[in-house]
Design a protein around this motif. Structure first.
Motif, PDB file in Angstrom:
ATOM      1  N   UNK A  59       4.551  14.819   6.904  1.00 24.22           N
ATOM      2  CA  UNK A  59       6.214  14.262   7.089  1.00 24.22           C
ATOM      3  C   UNK A  59       7.311  15.401   6.975  1.00 24.22           C
ATOM      4  N   UNK A  60       7.419  16.077   6.221  1.00 25.64           N
ATOM      5  CA  UNK A  60       8.279  16.678   5.285  1.00 25.64           C
ATOM      6  C   UNK A  60       7.394  17.992   4.400  1.00 25.64           C
ATOM      7  N   UNK A 119       2.487   1.480   9.382  1.00 24.33           N
ATOM      8  CA  UNK A 119       1.989   0.661   9.745  1.00 24.33           C
ATOM      9  C   UNK A 119       1.678   0.030  11.412  1.00 24.33           C
ATOM     10  N   UNK A 120       1.213  -0.874  11.987  1.00 25.67           N
ATOM     11  CA  UNK A 120       1.101  -1.545  12.668  1.00 25.67           C
ATOM     12  C   UNK A 120       2.571  -2.431  13.218  1.00 25.67           C
ATOM     13  N   UNK A 236       4.512   4.992  -8.672  1.00 23.81           N
ATOM     14  CA  UNK A 236       3.589   5.015  -8.250  1.00 23.81           C
ATOM     15  C   UNK A 236       3.058   4.015  -7.179  1.00 23.81           C
ATOM     16  N   UNK A 237       3.541   3.740  -5.957  1.00 26.11           N
ATOM     17  CA  UNK A 237       3.764   2.667  -5.351  1.00 26.11           C
ATOM     18  C   UNK A 237       2.473   3.138  -4.375  1.00 26.11           C
ATOM     19  N   UNK A 238       2.532   1.317  -3.888  1.00 27.08           N
ATOM     20  CA  UNK A 238       1.564   0.697  -3.364  1.00 27.08           C
ATOM     21  C   UNK A 238       1.537  -0.538  -2.710  1.00 27.08           C
ATOM     22  N   UNK A 239       1.011  -0.617  -1.076  1.00 27.97           N
ATOM     23  CA  UNK A 239       1.575  -1.519  -0.565  1.00 27.97           C
ATOM     24  C   UNK A 239       0.940  -2.026  -0.339  1.00 27.97           C
ATOM     25  N   UNK A 240       1.259  -3.730  -0.765  1.00 29.40           N
ATOM     26  CA  UNK A 240      -0.117  -4.467  -0.081  1.00 29.40           C
ATOM     27  C   UNK A 240      -1.006  -4.672   0.992  1.00 29.40           C
ATOM     28  N   UNK A 275       5.139   0.689   3.519  1.00 22.49           N
ATOM     29  CA  UNK A 275       5.026   2.474   3.330  1.00 22.49           C
ATOM     30  C   UNK A 275       3.969   2.665   3.352  1.00 22.49           C
ATOM     31  N   UNK A 276       2.536   3.020   3.882  1.00 22.67           N
ATOM     32  CA  UNK A 276       1.275   2.989   4.488  1.00 22.67           C
ATOM     33  C   UNK A 276       1.154   4.450   4.145  1.00 22.67           C
ATOM     34  N   UNK A 277       2.255   5.524   4.283  1.00 26.25           N
ATOM     35  CA  UNK A 277       2.169   6.551   3.192  1.00 26.25           C
ATOM     36  C   UNK A 277       2.357   7.349   2.144  1.00 26.25           C
ATOM     37  N   UNK A 278       2.109   8.351   1.894  1.00 27.90           N
ATOM     38  CA  UNK A 278       2.156   9.195   0.779  1.00 27.90           C
ATOM     39  C   UNK A 278       3.950   9.404   0.586  1.00 27.90           C
ATOM     40  N   UNK A 279       4.095  10.329   1.467  1.00 32.29           N
ATOM     41  CA  UNK A 279       5.798  10.278   1.367  1.00 32.29           C
ATOM     42  C   UNK A 279       5.911   9.422   2.282  1.00 32.29           C
TER      43      UNK A 279
END
Length: 369
Positions: A59-60, A119-120, A236-240, A275-279
């Protein structure tokens, strides 16, 4: 490509280096123009940003190239000659290219930024809510999201909008989906036609590209962002898993985890850009549908310049250094809610010197710095 006369379309791709669909779509359009000997009635420019991140699929690398377009940063960037990051060098190059285009061609100018999502998603458009942006985006039968610039610091298109030019962001779908490339290509061709840079008849299968976005049209059209979940520090974020853009959610729905703790929705609406990516700095947004009545009322209010009456309210005054800015006492803002300022074409930009500064979206074209 072009004549140096007539409308000019400027398309950015790869500003985020992990979003390559726009780059591939640009290649396809360039190949088709050359192969079919299409003569444009105006001008077309493709600008690839973040080449270093593109080559690495990131992403950057150091800073997000789509979050650094603030005037103070640009002034500092252009005076500093050393210790520039990859992104800063590319930003300086992009600035110079834009200046050359604006100084060398007559316009009108259309700036379009191609992106994809983690995400889709169905394709959609994001704009600063100026009337000229609304008018141009209405040519595309896909959702339009208003007001994202209120929640992001330093997007490229917001910076360009401040000079009065049309500027649209297009999100073509998920990062790795083959359909995202097709959607971006269809968007480019439609943009060239609706900007009058070319005619439908010049592309033998234009109806095919037109149908691609038409077939994806949804029952909803205009949305406004009502909530943003912003990531803090090393959170530490994690989208369902499983959320798609524009999916309906209810208040208190379980959406994500932060440092192991559940995050629930503070309101009902539609999930946006989970958000479904690291950055990334944005965990998710929540949207609300904008009514046709509100859209129509805002058009009337702005065309009749009712915004001038705002200056007569105690606690509201015009910024003496900027005709497009209202300085508002926060106590007044508690009673005059943000949607009222939106109605008259203003967005909240900054909190400065204990005052709120609301910036007008609709502007006359001015020289690019």
């Amino acid at each position: 490509y072009g004549t140096n006369k007539g409308p000019t379309v400027v398309i950015f791709a790869g500003i985020h280096g992990n979003e390559k669909a726009g780059v591939h779509a640009a290649d396809k359009v360039i190949h088709r123009i050359n192969e079919s000997h299409i003569k444009l009635n105006g001008n077309l420019h493709f600008i690839l940003g973040n080449i270093n991140a593109l080559n690495k699929g990131l992403r950057f690398e150091n800073v997000d190239l789509n979050r650094v377009w603030q005037n103070d940063h640009i002034v500092e960037l252009e005076t500093r000659k050393e210790n520039l990051s990859f992104e800063e060098r590319e930003q300086r190059d992009i600035l110079q290219i834009i200046r050359n285009i604006l100084n060398g061609q007559q316009g009108p100018f259309y700036f379009l930024d191609l992106h994809t999502t983690s995400s889709s998603s169905v394709p959609f458009i994001t704009i600063s809510d100026s009337l000229n942006n609304r008018k141009f985006s209405s040519h595309f039968p896909i959702p339009v999201v208003l007001g994202i610039e209120e929640y992001l610091d330093g997007p490229l298109l917001t910076y360009i909008n401040e000079y009065g030019h049309i500027a649209l962001g297009f999100e073509g779908g998920a990062h790795e989906a083959a359909s995202s490339i097709i959607n971006c290509e269809a968007f480019i061709w439609k943009a060239l036609v609706h900007s009058k840079c070319m005619q439908e008849s010049q592309l033998s299968n234009y109806k095919h590209f037109k149908s691609i976005l038409t077939d994806l049209a949804c029952e909803y059209k205009f949305f406004a962002i009502k909530y943003r979940y912003e990531l803090k520090g090393k959170e530490q974020f994690a989208m369902k898993p499983g959320f798609e853009n524009f999916e309906r959610i209810k208040k208190n729905d379980f959406l994500a985890k932060s440092n192991g703790h559940k995050i629930v929705s503070p309101r009902g609406g539609r999930i946006f850009m989970p958000l479904y990516q690291e950055l990334g700095e944005d965990g998710f947004f929540i949207l609300k549908k904008v009514s046709k009545f509100w859209l129509g009322l805002s058009i009337v209010a702005r065309k009749l310049k009712f915004n001038h009456f705002l200056r007569l309210i105690p606690g509201v005054r015009q910024d003496p250094e900027n005709n497009y800015t209202l300085i508002v006492n926060p106590l007044v803002a508690r009673f005059m809610t943000r949607p009222i300022f939106h109605l008259f074409g203003y967005r909240q930009q900054i909190y400065k010197d204990d005052k709120l500064h609301f910036i007008k979206r609709d502007r006359k074209i001015k020289s690019f710095l």
